[in-house]
Design a protein around this motif. Structure first.
Motif, PDB file in Angstrom:
ATOM      1  N   VAL A  68       0.839  -1.208   0.000  1.00 56.45           N
ATOM      2  CA  VAL A  68       0.000   0.000   0.000  1.00 56.45           C
ATOM      3  C   VAL A  68       0.868   1.249   0.000  1.00 56.45           C
ATOM      4  N   ASN A  69       1.964   1.245   0.743  1.00 51.27           N
ATOM      5  CA  ASN A  69       2.887   2.385   0.710  1.00 51.27           C
ATOM      6  C   ASN A  69       3.433   2.603  -0.698  1.00 51.27           C
ATOM      7  N   ALA A  70       3.813   1.512  -1.360  1.00 50.12           N
ATOM      8  CA  ALA A  70       4.350   1.609  -2.715  1.00 50.12           C
ATOM      9  C   ALA A  70       3.288   2.096  -3.698  1.00 50.12           C
ATOM     10  N   LEU A  71       2.049   1.608  -3.535  1.00 50.81           N
ATOM     11  CA  LEU A  71       0.963   2.085  -4.393  1.00 50.81           C
ATOM     12  C   LEU A  71       0.763   3.585  -4.204  1.00 50.81           C
ATOM     13  N   GLY A  72       0.783   4.032  -2.970  1.00 53.68           N
ATOM     14  CA  GLY A  72       0.631   5.463  -2.709  1.00 53.68           C
ATOM     15  C   GLY A  72       1.687   6.279  -3.427  1.00 53.68           C
ATOM     16  N   SER A  73       2.934   5.854  -3.333  1.00 53.94           N
ATOM     17  CA  SER A  73       4.031   6.573  -4.011  1.00 53.94           C
ATOM     18  C   SER A  73       3.849   6.560  -5.519  1.00 53.94           C
ATOM     19  N   ARG A  74       3.478   5.412  -6.040  1.00 55.83           N
ATOM     20  CA  ARG A  74       3.308   5.312  -7.492  1.00 55.83           C
ATOM     21  C   ARG A  74       2.145   6.173  -7.969  1.00 55.83           C
ATOM     22  N   PHE A  75       1.032   6.161  -7.216  1.00 52.34           N
ATOM     23  CA  PHE A  75      -0.116   6.982  -7.604  1.00 52.34           C
ATOM     24  C   PHE A  75       0.253   8.459  -7.631  1.00 52.34           C
ATOM     25  N   ILE A  76       0.979   8.909  -6.618  1.00 52.49           N
ATOM     26  CA  ILE A  76       1.397  10.316  -6.581  1.00 52.49           C
ATOM     27  C   ILE A  76       2.229  10.649  -7.811  1.00 52.49           C
ATOM     28  N   ASP A 157      -2.849   7.635 -23.908  1.00 51.77           N
ATOM     29  CA  ASP A 157      -1.569   7.637 -23.202  1.00 51.77           C
ATOM     30  C   ASP A 157      -1.713   7.196 -21.749  1.00 51.77           C
ATOM     31  N   ALA A 158      -2.844   7.505 -21.126  1.00 54.67           N
ATOM     32  CA  ALA A 158      -3.063   7.147 -19.719  1.00 54.67           C
ATOM     33  C   ALA A 158      -3.427   5.677 -19.545  1.00 54.67           C
ATOM     34  N   ALA A 159      -3.980   5.064 -20.568  1.00 56.27           N
ATOM     35  CA  ALA A 159      -4.501   3.692 -20.443  1.00 56.27           C
ATOM     36  C   ALA A 159      -3.485   2.690 -19.894  1.00 56.27           C
ATOM     37  N   PRO A 160      -2.242   2.643 -20.409  1.00 55.82           N
ATOM     38  CA  PRO A 160      -1.304   1.651 -19.857  1.00 55.82           C
ATOM     39  C   PRO A 160      -0.987   1.881 -18.380  1.00 55.82           C
ATOM     40  N   THR A 161      -0.897   3.130 -17.971  1.00 54.38           N
ATOM     41  CA  THR A 161      -0.595   3.433 -16.572  1.00 54.38           C
ATOM     42  C   THR A 161      -1.763   3.050 -15.675  1.00 54.38           C
ATOM     43  N   ILE A 162      -2.973   3.400 -16.081  1.00 54.96           N
ATOM     44  CA  ILE A 162      -4.159   3.075 -15.279  1.00 54.96           C
ATOM     45  C   ILE A 162      -4.327   1.550 -15.201  1.00 54.96           C
ATOM     46  N   THR A 163      -4.078   0.872 -16.314  1.00 58.82           N
ATOM     47  CA  THR A 163      -4.170  -0.595 -16.322  1.00 58.82           C
ATOM     48  C   THR A 163      -3.107  -1.204 -15.414  1.00 58.82           C
ATOM     49  N   ALA A 164      -1.889  -0.666 -15.434  1.00 55.04           N
ATOM     50  CA  ALA A 164      -0.822  -1.163 -14.547  1.00 55.04           C
ATOM     51  C   ALA A 164      -1.208  -0.953 -13.089  1.00 55.04           C
ATOM     52  N   HIS A 165      -1.781   0.211 -12.774  1.00 53.84           N
ATOM     53  CA  HIS A 165      -2.239   0.455 -11.403  1.00 53.84           C
ATOM     54  C   HIS A 165      -3.271  -0.598 -11.014  1.00 53.84           C
ATOM     55  N   HIS A 166      -4.194  -0.866 -11.925  1.00 53.90           N
ATOM     56  CA  HIS A 166      -5.249  -1.829 -11.649  1.00 53.90           C
ATOM     57  C   HIS A 166      -4.651  -3.215 -11.334  1.00 53.90           C
ATOM     58  N   HIS A 167      -3.686  -3.633 -12.124  1.00 47.29           N
ATOM     59  CA  HIS A 167      -3.046  -4.933 -11.887  1.00 47.29           C
ATOM     60  C   HIS A 167      -2.289  -4.946 -10.554  1.00 47.29           C
ATOM     61  N   GLN A 168      -1.645  -3.840 -10.216  1.00 45.27           N
ATOM     62  CA  GLN A 168      -0.946  -3.756  -8.934  1.00 45.27           C
ATOM     63  C   GLN A 168      -1.927  -3.792  -7.766  1.00 45.27           C
ATOM     64  N   LEU A 169      -3.074  -3.186  -7.950  1.00 45.40           N
ATOM     65  CA  LEU A 169      -4.099  -3.233  -6.910  1.00 45.40           C
ATOM     66  C   LEU A 169      -4.630  -4.657  -6.724  1.00 45.40           C
ATOM     67  N   ILE A 170      -4.797  -5.375  -7.822  1.00 47.65           N
ATOM     68  CA  ILE A 170      -5.245  -6.773  -7.720  1.00 47.65           C
ATOM     69  C   ILE A 170      -4.213  -7.597  -6.952  1.00 47.65           C
ATOM     70  N   ALA A 171      -2.943  -7.390  -7.281  1.00 51.95           N
ATOM     71  CA  ALA A 171      -1.867  -8.109  -6.581  1.00 51.95           C
ATOM     72  C   ALA A 171      -1.862  -7.753  -5.088  1.00 51.95           C
ATOM     73  N   ARG A 173      -4.407  -6.736  -3.364  1.00 50.61           N
ATOM     74  CA  ARG A 173      -5.616  -7.333  -2.774  1.00 50.61           C
ATOM     75  C   ARG A 173      -5.366  -8.802  -2.442  1.00 50.61           C
ATOM     76  N   LEU A 174      -4.729  -9.523  -3.351  1.00 53.24           N
ATOM     77  CA  LEU A 174      -4.434 -10.928  -3.100  1.00 53.24           C
ATOM     78  C   LEU A 174      -3.461 -11.086  -1.943  1.00 53.24           C
ATOM     79  N   ALA A 175      -2.490 -10.182  -1.835  1.00 54.43           N
ATOM     80  CA  ALA A 175      -1.510 -10.246  -0.753  1.00 54.43           C
ATOM     81  C   ALA A 175      -2.147  -9.940   0.604  1.00 54.43           C
ATOM     82  N   LEU A 176      -3.225  -9.162   0.609  1.00 58.18           N
ATOM     83  CA  LEU A 176      -3.876  -8.777   1.850  1.00 58.18           C
ATOM     84  C   LEU A 176      -4.884  -9.811   2.336  1.00 58.18           C
TER      85      LEU A 176
END
Length: 178
Positions: A68-76, A157-171, A173-176
């Motif tokens: 979650v910390n890493a997701l926060g940094s990446r989102f920013i 241009d945003a689609a690959p980044t948003i999709t990558a975020h989505h995949h990271q969120l799924i990962a 979620r599974l880890a949690l």
């Protein structure tokens, strides 16, 4: 019979104006104004970027897991970059952007601050999953229905980044999961 047709033709000619009542705007004027779809996308995407940046800061501060910390940094980082391009395009097109996330997003940010520390990570990940699903759909709608090539390019241009975020969120979620 001939007289009736002639009379009807004369009446019909009176009903149809010789020139259009409302002239269509010039093609230059139409080209300079973004469509309502383009404007709506710019505003919604900007609000989402602001929300993701603020949410990322909260995740960095309140997240208990490294994921979650890493997701926060990446989102920013990612949403700041995407929003710079979006704000520049909106300025070129004369689209006024809000200076904060929308009311529902602000309410979600307030909830992020209130959740118990042990529940924050899972709530953050689940709500972000939903938000990123909506962002993917909004981007696809812009590509499909938008009219300004600059705005469509932002969505593409945003689609690959948003999709990558989505995949990271799924990962995450599974880890949690217990």
């Amino acid at each position: 019979m001939f007289r009736t047709l002639t009379a009807l033709a004369a009446v019909g000619a009176l009903l149809v104006p010789a020139q259009p009542v409302h002239a269509a705007p010039s093609s230059a004027a139409v080209a300079s104004r973004p469509s309502l779809q383009d404007q709506a996308f710019l505003i919604a995407a900007h609000e989402s970027h602001l929300f993701e940046i603020a949410g990322g800061r909260i995740a960095q501060r309140r997240g208990l897991t490294q994921a979650v910390n890493a997701l926060g940094s990446r989102f920013i980082r990612d949403h700041t970059v995407m929003d710079r391009a979006l704000t520049a395009t909106a300025a070129e097109l004369g689209v006024a952007l809000p200076n904060q996330p929308n009311a529902a997003q602000r309410a979600r940010l307030a909830q992020y601050e209130e959740y118990d520390a042990d529940r924050f990570d899972i709530v953050f990940v689940l709500t972000q999953l939903l938000g990123h699903q909506a962002a993917v759909a909004d981007g696809k709608r812009e590509v499909r229905e938008g009219s300004d090539p600059r705005v469509i390019k932002l969505a593409r241009d945003a689609a690959p980044t948003i999709t990558a975020h989505h995949h990271q969120l799924i990962a995450a979620r599974l880890a949690l999961q217990p």
